[in-house]
Design a protein around this motif. Structure first.
Motif, short mmCIF file in Angstrom:
data_model
loop_
_atom_site.label_atom_id
_atom_site.label_comp_id
_atom_site.label_asym_id
_atom_site.label_seq_id
_atom_site.Cartn_x
_atom_site.Cartn_y
_atom_site.Cartn_z
N ASP A 70 0.85 -1.20 0.00
CA ASP A 70 0.00 0.00 0.00
C ASP A 70 0.89 1.24 0.00
N LEU A 71 0.70 2.11 -1.00
CA LEU A 71 1.48 3.35 -1.09
C LEU A 71 0.55 4.56 -1.24
N THR A 72 -0.50 4.57 -0.46
CA THR A 72 -1.48 5.64 -0.59
C THR A 72 -1.07 6.92 0.14
N SER A 73 0.01 6.87 0.91
CA SER A 73 0.46 8.07 1.61
C SER A 73 1.97 8.24 1.44
N GLN A 74 2.43 9.47 1.58
CA GLN A 74 3.85 9.76 1.49
C GLN A 74 4.63 9.02 2.57
N LYS A 75 4.00 8.83 3.73
CA LYS A 75 4.66 8.14 4.82
C LYS A 75 5.03 6.71 4.44
N GLN A 76 4.17 6.06 3.64
CA GLN A 76 4.45 4.69 3.22
C GLN A 76 5.69 4.63 2.31
N TYR A 77 5.81 5.60 1.43
CA TYR A 77 7.00 5.67 0.57
C TYR A 77 8.27 5.78 1.42
N GLU A 78 8.22 6.64 2.43
CA GLU A 78 9.38 6.84 3.29
C GLU A 78 9.71 5.58 4.08
N ARG A 79 8.66 4.87 4.53
CA ARG A 79 8.88 3.62 5.26
C ARG A 79 9.56 2.58 4.37
N VAL A 80 9.10 2.48 3.14
CA VAL A 80 9.70 1.52 2.20
C VAL A 80 11.18 1.82 1.99
N LYS A 81 11.48 3.09 1.75
CA LYS A 81 12.88 3.50 1.55
C LYS A 81 13.73 3.16 2.76
N GLN A 82 13.22 3.47 3.95
CA GLN A 82 13.98 3.21 5.17
C GLN A 82 14.18 1.71 5.39
#
Length: 403
Positions: free
Chosen positions: A99-111
């Protein structure tokens, strides 16, 4: 395992159940130790693909990013599925459905990916000063984030231009392939469930049920195209860049259109979409250089020249959306790139003159012909190799016709 199979209609022509030999090749690939090369003095990370996937998945779920499904795609998947030919691969492409519906999810994936790299550092390596930025600079060769009509993120690991691992985290992607031969996905969840539960190793009488999918829409047709080296796609105008660069790369590898009578129409769509997505000459230069760096490794200089020759011809013959001077500028860019193959790099946009002069563009009599390396005359090849030059704008009478 039943949960994965009941959610998919295996009678759908997109899907196929892998044979024992295919599952065995898949398991071998997943258990192969792969090097993730670091930049400069950073140590090379040695990890099995299966362990990397398990590590990333566990960290994603711990970070509150559930993983719905994991797939292998690209040339790695093709190498597993091909039964009548040998397919080599430069990159290993893995897809995590998240799920990538929020910017926070993108950051979590990167981290999560950067934390995984930290865990993979060899024992004895000091990790105290290893910041996220340091790890990114050392081990990440490419990072892409898309959050408009599509939602996905790509992180490519490895910095030595050989085999790299590309981790793609996908929520929504409308166009999932360019050509039928690169449309294969292998769903890995049942294989990982087998690894977790089975106490015996894979054998001819005991192996998991693994599904393959062709997102082209017809698995058997796509596999036939792969075996017979045929080029087929649907709606090339929907592909970013039109699939133009990949199409010419298939041609230089002696693939041929599955429907020759539709070649010119397909090429015009590809060229039009390419120039829509990359209208500026600088953008075209950057895209071309990146493509050449990623797809022509080692001592592939002559093959690179052959590729640029084919690209020149396709652009020259099939571009209908540009003004005459714009088309000539792009052709001059391709020409200069080809001349720079055997020389230290010069920027085609600021170089005042090229070191080789190309003959005029192909005449209309060769409009349905694209030169391939196997069809170049021996005299032309020997001339190119002896002088250290290539002449990508010339055609030979022995060139095969695509139509």
């Amino acid at each position: 395992m039943e949960r994965y199979l009941t959610s998919i209609d295996i009678k759908d022509s997109r899907f196929s159940i892998l044979s024992y030999d295919q599952v065995k090749r898949l398991s071998g690939l997943m258990n192969e130790t792969i090097p993730i090369h670091g930049r400069g003095n950073f140590p090379t990370l040695e990890v099995k693909l299966v362990d990397l996937v398990a590590l990333v998945k566990s960290k994603l779920e711990a970070a509150g990013v559930p993983v719905k499904e994991i797939r292998l795609n690209g040339s790695g998947a093709s190498s597993v599925l091909a039964t009548e030919c040998t397919i080599s691969y430069n990159d290993l492409d893995l897809i995590f459905s998240v799920d990538l519906t929020s910017q926070k999810q993108y950051e979590r994936v990167k981290q999560v990916v950067l934390d995984s790299l930290l865990d993979l550092l060899p024992e004895g390596t000091s990790k105290k000063r290893m910041s996220a930025g340091t790890l990114k600079e050392a081990y990440v060769s490419k990072m892409v984030k898309v959050n408009e009509s599509d939602r996905w993120s790509l992180i490519a690991l490895g910095n030595n231009r050989t085999k790299s691992v590309e981790l793609k985290f996908v929520d929504l992607m409308k166009r999932k392939y360019e050509f039928s031969v690169d449309s294969f996905h292998i769903i890995l969840d049942t294989l990982f469930l087998f690894y977790e539960c089975a106490k015996m190793s894979i054998s001819e009488n005991f192996y998991p049920t693994v599904l393959g999918e062709s997102v082209y829409g017809d698995f058997e047709a796509a596999l036939d195209h792969l075996h017979r080296k045929l080029i087929a796609t649907k709606h090339p105008e929907e592909i970013r860049g039109g699939g133009l660069l990949k199409y010419c790369n298939l041609l230089v590898k002696n693939y041929r259109p599955a429907q020759p009578e539709q070649v010119k129409s397909m090429e015009r769509y590809m060229c039009s979409r390419f120039f829509i997505d990359f209208p500026d000459l600088t953008q075209q230069e950057n895209k071309l250089i990146k493509f050449l760096d990623n797809h022509f490794l080692g001592n592939d200089d002559q093959l690179k020249c052959d590729y640029l020759m084919i690209l020149y011809q396709v652009v020259d013959e099939s571009t209908v959306c540009l003004m005459g001077h714009e088309r000539r500028q792009t052709l001059a860019l391709i020409e200069t790139l080809s001349c720079n193959v055997f020389l230290p790099y010069e920027d085609p946009l600021i170089s005042s003159s090229s070191w080789c002069s190309a003959p005029p563009p192909p005449s209309s009599s060769t409009s349905s012909t694209h030169t391939s390396p196997s069809s170049s005359s021996s005299s032309s090849s020997s001339s190119s190799s002896s002088s250290g030059q290539c002449s990508p704008m010339s055609t030979t009478s022995s060139s095969p016709s695509l139509s």
